[in-house]
Design a protein around this motif. Sequence first.
Motif, short mmCIF file in Angstrom:
data_model
loop_
_atom_site.label_atom_id
_atom_site.label_comp_id
_atom_site.label_asym_id
_atom_site.label_seq_id
_atom_site.Cartn_x
_atom_site.Cartn_y
_atom_site.Cartn_z
N ASN A 1 -8.59 -5.00 -0.67
CA ASN A 1 -9.37 -6.17 -0.30
C ASN A 1 -10.78 -5.68 0.04
N THR B 1 -3.52 -1.23 7.72
CA THR B 1 -2.18 -0.71 7.53
C THR B 1 -1.73 0.01 8.80
N SER C 1 -8.45 -3.46 4.39
CA SER C 1 -7.01 -3.42 4.09
C SER C 1 -6.27 -2.72 5.22
N GLU D 1 -0.41 -1.30 1.54
CA GLU D 1 -1.63 -2.07 1.75
C GLU D 1 -2.86 -1.45 1.10
N THR E 1 6.35 0.97 2.10
CA THR E 1 6.25 0.26 3.37
C THR E 1 6.57 1.21 4.52
N TYR F 1 -3.59 0.63 12.65
CA TYR F 1 -3.96 -0.74 12.32
C TYR F 1 -5.31 -1.13 12.92
#
Length: 511
Positions: free
Chosen positions: A307, A314, A312, A302, A436, A370
């Motif tokens: 962005n 994650t 962004s 991410e 990921t 997050y």
Amino acid sequence: MFRFVLFLALTCGGAAVKAQEQPTFHYVVSFPKPAMHQYHVELRTNGWNRDTLQLKMPAWMPGYYQLMNYANNVLGITAQDEKGQNIPIAKTDDNSWVLSGIRQKAIILNYDVKTDRQFVANSYVDSTHAYLIPGNTFLYVDGFLHLPVSVEVEPYPGWPNIVTGLDNVDREPDKYFARDFDILYDCPFLIGNLESLRSFKVRGVEHRFIGYAMGDFDRQDFMDKLAKVVAVGVDIIGDIPYRQYTFIGIGPGRGGIEHLNNTTVSFDGSNLRTAAGMNQTLNFLAHEYFHHYNVKRIRPMELGPFNYDAGSPTNLLWVSEGLTVYYEYLIVKRAGLVDEAGLFADFAQNIRAVENNPGRHFQSLVQASYSTWKDGPFGTQGDAVGKTISYYDKGPVVGMLLDFAIRNATRNEKSLDDVMRFLYRYYYQQQQRGFTDAEFRQACETIAGAPLTELFEYVHTTKELDYDTYLGYAGLKLDIRERQGKKEVEISRLPQPDSLQTAILKSWLGD
């Protein structure tokens, strides 16, 4: 004039555009009113084969995972064409402006940026110097982040020096170039009467420390120690991906932000006069330096392309930040700049923070990662106190347990260092992308040659940490005692470790 070269870039972002539409961007930054904590930006752009244009100011900067609302600092924005005719411009939301009637026109935008907070993630200007965050300064056009950019700086009189990560244009002082906006936003500027400390080389690559108002300290001793820190950091990964690296000291304050070939750090040399202050500073600089590997290159999927509009999020900031805290301690120890007791005390401080925070029963590491955009990196304050954790505290603790688990499973043949090297070589160098959540776990378990189920339960759930088992792999133990309602912790050696425990501890300490 100080300058240095940017070597590697982040993957560029932005939507695909018509091949024939290749606009140009040239910014000029000046300081007509520095005592009023303001600076001026002019943008000249042309080559637009469209009638309207949407310009945006980033809402945050990579490396500081909070929305900063930089557009609120923009004052008096105007637009004209090459004939001096006004072009309609309207603000359409919190960080966007729309220009109308611009097809095939050369556009000149002018605006001021106010600064009111001295902080590493904010621009700040006063009568003596300027620290400019590019995301706080340069508007971009939505969908065109991939295009090259030039920047010209007009320093205020008496400000002889500029340091930034951007390349000079044809070796002209005060003129710079970025291959795309990701690079531009990765390269802050420090401008003023700056001091350059004696540089050093690691594997033939020059490393500098350039700063403003650095204070009184033993400069040679400090740079000797910093050279050892960098050398150990490089040894962990085994590669230097830049042509020159610069530590940029922005003056006394709080915080540091990592970049591809530099870091901007709040720095006050007077803190180096005590052993505790020196250790704290070296840990801090080791952390920011190691970030050029871990997060700028070894990165979650991410975190690039970014962005800039909305952030962004994650799940993996516990890796990017928490494991960087883990490595800052190990780097300083392996460099011979702190003893075993000091290393244990550093980790005990994080364990103490985890164990005394009731938030560990409510929020996992991935949730903390997050949710940093709303909770903050150290957890929510106010009514939600006690319901969140900090990945800066629990991240390095879980990193230590993970490292010991890998070392034990492989009979000390492999470690977390091998995981970091694999991520760097495979995902950054070969695949040229991030990883990921599943790929990070797979890398750890592949290196360990065994499942690490419980370790990743510590990441994804609020399960209590089994310190005895994992510290025991390295011949260590954790003593916990209560005092006035708070837990106090101490890490120490087991009295009779076996040969594997002894070997793991020795290699982990770098002895």
